[in-house]
Design an enzyme around this catalytic site. Structure first.
Site, PDB file in Angstrom:
ATOM      1  N   GLY A  28      -8.576   9.053   0.204  1.00  0.00           N
ATOM      2  CA  GLY A  28      -9.072   7.905  -0.292  1.00  0.00           C
ATOM      3  C   GLY A  28      -8.367   7.345  -1.658  1.00  0.00           C
ATOM      4  N   SER A  73      -3.685  13.430   0.709  1.00  0.00           N
ATOM      5  CA  SER A  73      -3.581  12.349   0.133  1.00  0.00           C
ATOM      6  C   SER A  73      -4.291  12.310  -1.192  1.00  0.00           C
ATOM      7  CB  SER A  73      -4.082  10.907   0.970  1.00  0.00           C
ATOM      8  OG  SER A  73      -3.627   9.862   0.338  1.00  0.00           O
ATOM      9  N   ASP A  93       7.415   9.012   4.029  1.00  0.00           N
ATOM     10  CA  ASP A  93       6.165   8.509   3.268  1.00  0.00           C
ATOM     11  C   ASP A  93       6.809   7.631   2.074  1.00  0.00           C
ATOM     12  OD1 ASP A  93       4.026   8.401   1.462  1.00  0.00           O
ATOM     13  OD2 ASP A  93       3.286  10.519   2.131  1.00  0.00           O
TER      14      ASP A  93
END
Length: 321
Positions: free
Chosen positions: A42, A114, A271
């Protein structure tokens, strides 16, 4: 190899971490196994039962938690009355220490995805004695250049989506910190303004990742969308609350503090966060790390990345506690 079969928690609870916040936690696997802490992304995504499946349930005591304001933790960041000033990296790391003490754990492996990799790296740098290993994927370090790339630099790659995103921000704020500008809209007393800003943010994130199907579905939920966008922009608009540091950011600056902690970094070759070379610089500054690049994979390293991640936790399980 694949992921381990689905398991259910054998214990769970709500931990009072102060400032009116209670974080939801759960444990699964072997109560006497090697402790492993899972940090979701997040910030603000909340945890997922699927994250348990990266660990052998016979070998690990698997600890998942919803970070402040996310998932089942309360108060939710989707509520405009929730005080976000007490939701920072420092607060969340203190929560991890409270949870570790509450569960009677001395040291644990830390697994992060992440944003969870940013949190895991900084936690290990500031609490090295309690982290046995790190397993990280979709690696980031939370630096300002990374935020600038993801909010503005990629506008040259996705010009149409970026134009739509900018159009939702005040004209006078389109040359500054775009995450902070969006966050100010998400703190508006007007619910319609908040909703438009949340939709603009998640549409932009979906355009640049692209997000895994599950994330796209969650973005259709207005409650999740508001809480997620509010939390991400709160962190991204404030340097992830990591302090000033240098141009590379404090996590790369302090990579030497990871010495002695074994780590596995699993990164998709496609990515777009790789454009700054951050994960490679981190790997070379951290001699105890291994870097595995998954070909033709993005921020979500996919099935091949899952195999690598499971192989890493299997290997570290054999190292004991």
């Amino acid at each position: 190899m694949g992921l381990y079969p689905k398991t259910e928690p054998y214990d769970h609870g709500m931990l009072d971490v102060g400032n009116g916040n209670h974080v939801h936690w759960e444990t699964s696997g072997n109560p006497r196994g090697k402790p492993a802490l899972v940090l979701h992304g997040g910030p603000g995504s909340g945890t997922s039962p699927n994250l348990r499946r990266y660990f052998d349930p016979a070998a690990y005591r698997i600890v998942l938690l919803d970070q402040r304001g996310a998932g089942r933790s309360v108060p939710p960041s989707s509520d405009p009355a929730t005080d976000m000033s007490v939701n920072t990296t420092t607060h969340v790391m203190a929560d991890l220490e409270r949870l570790r003490a509450h569960l009677g754990i001395g040291r644990w492996l830390v697994w992060g995805v992440s944003w969870g990799s940013v949190l895991g790296l900084r936690y290990a740098q500031t609490h090295p004695g309690v982290v046995s290993e790190l397993v990280l994927t979709g690696v980031a370090t939370g630096s300002n250049p990374e935020v600038e790339l993801l909010t503005r630099g990629l506008g040259k790659v996705f010009p149409e989506a970026h134009e739509r995103f900018l159009a939702e921000l005040p004209a006078g704020e389109r040359d500054g910190n775009l995450a902070a500008a969006c966050n100010r809209l998400l703190e508006s007393p007007d619910p319609e303004v908040r909703e438009r800003a949340a939709r603009a943010w998640t549409d932009w994130e979906t355009a640049i990742v692209p997000a895994p199907p599950g994330s796209v579905a969650r973005f259709q939920d207005p409650v999740f969308r508001r809480g997620f966008a509010r939390t991400v922009t709160h962190y991204w608009g404030n340097g992830h609350f990591l302090g000033d540091g240098n141009d590379e950011g404090v996590v790369l600056r302090d990579a030497h503090l990871l010495k002695g902690i074994p780590g596995t970094l699993v990164q998709g070759s496609l990515d777009l966060g790789n454009l700054l070379g951050t994960v490679w610089r981190l790997h070379h500054a951290w001699p105890d790390s291994e870097l595995v690049v998954v070909d033709e994979a993005g921020h979500d390293a996919g099935a091949t990345g899952d195999d690598v991640l499971v192989a890493a936790t299997d290997r570290y399980a054999r190292d004991g506690t």
